[in-house]
Design a protein around this motif. Structure first.
Motif, short mmCIF file in Angstrom:
data_model
loop_
_atom_site.label_atom_id
_atom_site.label_comp_id
_atom_site.label_asym_id
_atom_site.label_seq_id
_atom_site.Cartn_x
_atom_site.Cartn_y
_atom_site.Cartn_z
N GLY A 275 -60.74 -59.12 -17.73
CA GLY A 275 -60.77 -58.55 -16.37
C GLY A 275 -61.40 -57.17 -16.39
N LEU A 276 -61.00 -56.35 -17.35
CA LEU A 276 -61.57 -54.99 -17.43
C LEU A 276 -63.07 -55.08 -17.69
CD1 LEU A 276 -58.76 -53.26 -19.55
CD2 LEU A 276 -59.20 -52.94 -17.12
N GLY A 277 -63.45 -56.05 -18.53
CA GLY A 277 -64.88 -56.25 -18.85
C GLY A 277 -65.68 -56.61 -17.60
N VAL A 278 -65.09 -57.47 -16.76
CA VAL A 278 -65.80 -57.87 -15.52
C VAL A 278 -66.08 -56.63 -14.66
CG1 VAL A 278 -65.54 -59.12 -13.34
CG2 VAL A 278 -64.88 -60.22 -15.48
N VAL A 279 -65.07 -55.75 -14.56
CA VAL A 279 -65.25 -54.56 -13.72
C VAL A 279 -66.27 -53.60 -14.36
CG1 VAL A 279 -64.11 -52.52 -12.75
CG2 VAL A 279 -62.95 -54.73 -12.72
N LEU A 280 -66.10 -53.36 -15.66
CA LEU A 280 -66.96 -52.37 -16.33
C LEU A 280 -68.42 -52.85 -16.42
CD1 LEU A 280 -67.02 -49.66 -17.89
CD2 LEU A 280 -66.60 -50.96 -19.98
N PHE A 281 -68.59 -54.11 -16.81
CA PHE A 281 -69.96 -54.58 -17.05
C PHE A 281 -70.54 -55.36 -15.87
CE2 PHE A 281 -68.01 -54.39 -21.35
CZ PHE A 281 -68.77 -53.33 -21.82
N GLY A 282 -69.71 -55.68 -14.87
CA GLY A 282 -70.21 -56.43 -13.72
C GLY A 282 -70.16 -55.63 -12.43
N VAL A 283 -68.93 -55.26 -12.04
CA VAL A 283 -68.75 -54.62 -10.73
C VAL A 283 -69.47 -53.26 -10.67
CG1 VAL A 283 -67.07 -53.69 -9.09
CG2 VAL A 283 -66.57 -55.81 -10.31
N TYR A 284 -69.24 -52.40 -11.65
CA TYR A 284 -69.85 -51.06 -11.59
C TYR A 284 -71.38 -51.14 -11.63
CZ TYR A 284 -65.14 -49.17 -12.59
OH TYR A 284 -63.81 -48.86 -12.55
N PRO A 285 -71.97 -51.87 -12.58
CA PRO A 285 -73.44 -51.94 -12.59
C PRO A 285 -74.00 -52.51 -11.29
CG PRO A 285 -72.58 -52.72 -14.68
CD PRO A 285 -71.40 -52.53 -13.78
N LEU A 286 -73.29 -53.50 -10.72
CA LEU A 286 -73.77 -54.09 -9.47
C LEU A 286 -73.74 -53.06 -8.34
CD1 LEU A 286 -74.59 -56.98 -8.56
CD2 LEU A 286 -72.30 -57.19 -7.60
N MET A 287 -72.63 -52.31 -8.29
CA MET A 287 -72.54 -51.27 -7.26
C MET A 287 -73.64 -50.23 -7.45
SD MET A 287 -68.46 -50.53 -7.17
CE MET A 287 -68.69 -48.89 -6.53
N LEU A 288 -73.84 -49.84 -8.71
CA LEU A 288 -74.84 -48.81 -8.98
C LEU A 288 -76.24 -49.30 -8.62
CD1 LEU A 288 -73.39 -47.52 -12.36
CD2 LEU A 288 -73.75 -46.13 -10.31
N TRP A 289 -76.49 -50.57 -8.93
CA TRP A 289 -77.81 -51.14 -8.66
C TRP A 289 -78.08 -51.19 -7.16
CZ3 TRP A 289 -82.14 -52.39 -11.18
CH2 TRP A 289 -83.05 -53.24 -10.54
N THR A 290 -77.05 -51.60 -6.41
CA THR A 290 -77.29 -51.78 -4.98
C THR A 290 -77.12 -50.48 -4.19
OG1 THR A 290 -75.00 -52.51 -4.81
CG2 THR A 290 -76.65 -54.23 -4.81
N MET A 291 -76.37 -49.52 -4.73
CA MET A 291 -76.03 -48.36 -3.89
C MET A 291 -76.69 -47.05 -4.33
SD MET A 291 -72.07 -49.43 -3.36
CE MET A 291 -71.50 -48.48 -2.00
N THR A 292 -77.52 -47.08 -5.38
CA THR A 292 -78.25 -45.83 -5.69
C THR A 292 -79.69 -45.99 -5.18
OG1 THR A 292 -78.61 -46.71 -7.94
CG2 THR A 292 -76.88 -45.07 -7.68
N PRO A 293 -80.38 -44.86 -4.92
CA PRO A 293 -81.71 -44.95 -4.30
C PRO A 293 -82.70 -45.79 -5.12
CG PRO A 293 -80.99 -42.66 -4.54
CD PRO A 293 -79.97 -43.48 -5.21
N ALA A 444 -69.15 -43.91 -11.90
CA ALA A 444 -69.98 -44.77 -11.05
C ALA A 444 -69.95 -44.26 -9.62
CB ALA A 444 -69.50 -46.22 -11.14
N VAL A 445 -68.74 -43.93 -9.14
CA VAL A 445 -68.63 -43.42 -7.76
C VAL A 445 -69.40 -42.10 -7.63
CG1 VAL A 445 -67.01 -42.47 -6.06
CG2 VAL A 445 -66.46 -44.59 -7.24
#
Ligand code: ASP
Length: 462
Positions: A275-293, A444-445
């Motif tokens: 579960g921690l791996g999904v957040v660290l390697f999935g959720v955060y990178p996805l957020m960063l990819w979609t939400m940074t310029p 990430a935030v």
């Protein structure tokens, strides 16, 4: 000329060596080994107390004891040094950061984005935790015999932790907790390392500095910047010793962890790690990819290259507070987040944004409910989301802090608090993993907020 090995590789080497040495000691250094060195009572011998059972200890035993003490000393010294700068770095860099944001409206906007993202990432992590634990059902894989043994071996410790958690819940209402962020005596907050109160103090001072005439505020802001800079020099020095320190921290942890407990709880522990791996390697990178310029995207590689030293340190220290100075350093110098945003978001995150902890608490609740055969309705799962979010916010950034708050989550779904004894033996290792997620959620935030404010540079990992 050969390029020197990057810092994070050196830390990884220290970590891996530490794990190997720790496992070797765990497996092969037994009570019989101590006895062959003339030590009959190893606890008394290591504590240096006079025990007749150790009268025959020779020079080899003395050297071993020295090596153990020196290793523990080195690890503790490193963590202490980091914790010692956590409060001053928050104070000085946050005052300077808030003052240089320029106006209170900008601060309000950044604050709103930050808190919103903190809440979303915490809830997403908890929901992933519940979903995973329900689909894999680790609680249905533990035999009643193992359950009984685990409860018996740690029940006293679990009862003490549960009692301290219950006491703190009974003592304070939600209103009290919010009220407590406002210090009565700010010097006491600094002295007691009350992080949230320190953040409050620095923000108020920083905001007020933007209102008074410039000739008055400037010397104060410059002094705070100078102090923050001086502390950074110390962090850089400390980081050079990190590979050795990480080795010294890891060896005793791995050498003393109960491998049999880990084996009995293997499926549960794997669910937490996955579960921690999904957040660290999935959720955060996805957020960063979609939400940074788009023209300055924080990609997976950029994020992990820049933040690696902080991640490794979080893993080794199990403490968000101790990792904070390095998290700030990596975020500003290697990821390119501006100093004002990093020094606002990261200290706040180290105090209230604990995505890994929230997920961990939710998995524990579902796991124990399965073990005690307590069915969880949709309303129960919603109760886990709410209570795990609150417990994660209330959890301090130190090792094992969330254990005491676990009672809040367990009670919400009627799981007996004695169940804490079952997971206690595996907690230390899982604490290391969840602290990485806790600290990286903040980074990430910070990157997303900085990107949205035009405060994300292109600095890259060295
Ligand atoms: N050790 C964690 C941290 O410092 C808190 C916890 O979950 O116990 O972030």
């Amino acid at each position: 000329m050969n390029k020197p090995l990057a810092l994070h590789w050196k830390i990884i080497i220290g970590l891996v060596l530490g794990v190997f040495v720790g496992i070797a000691l765990n497996l092969w250094w037994t009570d019989a080994t101590w006895r062959s060195l003339g030590v009959g009572d190893k606890t008394a011998y290591l504590a240096g107390t006079d025990a007749a059972a150790n009268a025959e200890a020779g020079p080899v035993a003395v050297s071993v004891r020295f090596a153990i003490n020196a290793t523990q000393f080195a690890g503790k010294l490193f963590i202490r040094s980091l914790r010692f700068i956590a409060v001053p770095i928050v104070l000085f860099s946050l005052i300077a950061g808030a003052a240089s944001l320029g106006d209170v409206r900008q601060l309000g906007r950044i604050g709103g984005k930050t808190l919103g993202l903190f809440l979303i990432t915490t809830i997403v992590s908890i929901v992933i935790g519940i979903t995973l634990a329900r689909s894999v059902a680790p609680g249905e894989r533990v035999t009643p015999e193992t359950k009984r043994q685990l409860i018996e071996s740690r029940s006293a410790e679990a009862a003490a932790k549960a009692a301290s958690g219950k006491a703190s819940i009974a003592e304070k209402t939600g209103w009290d907790r919010v009220l407590e962020t406002v210090p009565i005596n700010p010097f006491e907050s600094l002295a007691k390392a009350e992080m949230l109160q320190t953040v409050f103090l620095a923000l108020v001072l920083g905001c007020c500095l933007t209102v008074i005439p410039r000739e008055r505020s400037e010397p104060v802001v410059k002094a705070c910047e100078g102090m923050a800079h001086a502390i950074t020099v110390f962090v850089e020095f400390l980081m050079r010793t990190a590979p050795y320190a990480v080795f010294a921290i890891i060896v005793p942890i791995v050498a003393t962890v109960g491998l049999d407990v880990l084996q009995a709880l293997a499926v549960y522990a794997l669910v937490v790690v996955a579960g921690l791996g999904v957040v660290l390697f999935g959720v955060y990178p996805l957020m960063l990819w979609t939400m940074t310029p788009r023209d300055n995207r924080v990609t997976f590689g950029r994020f992990f290259r820049a933040m690696a030293p902080a991640q490794l340190l979080a893993f080794s220290s199990s403490s968000s507070n101790a990792t904070l100075p390095v998290n700030i350093e990596c975020a500003t110098e290697r990821l390119g987040i501006s100093k004002d945003v990093a020094s606002f978001v990261l200290p706040l995150g180290a105090t209230i944004n604990m995505n890994g902890t929230g997920m961990y608490l939710s998995i524990v609740a579902v796991f124990l409910a399965q073990l005690y055969e307590i069915p969880l309705s949709l309303a129960d799962q919603a109760a886990i989301v709410v209570t795990a979010t609150l417990a994660a916010i209330g959890s301090a950034g130190i090792p094992g802090a969330s254990i005491a708050l676990m009672v809040i989550v367990l009670e919400a779904v009627h799981v007996p608090a004695e169940g804490i004894a079952i997971i206690l033996g595996a907690d230390r290792i899982l604490d290391m993993c969840r602290t990485v997620v806790n600290t990286q959620g903040d980074a990430a935030v910070a990157a997303i907020v900085a990107g949205s404010e035009g405060k994300l540079g292109k600095a890259s990992a060295g």
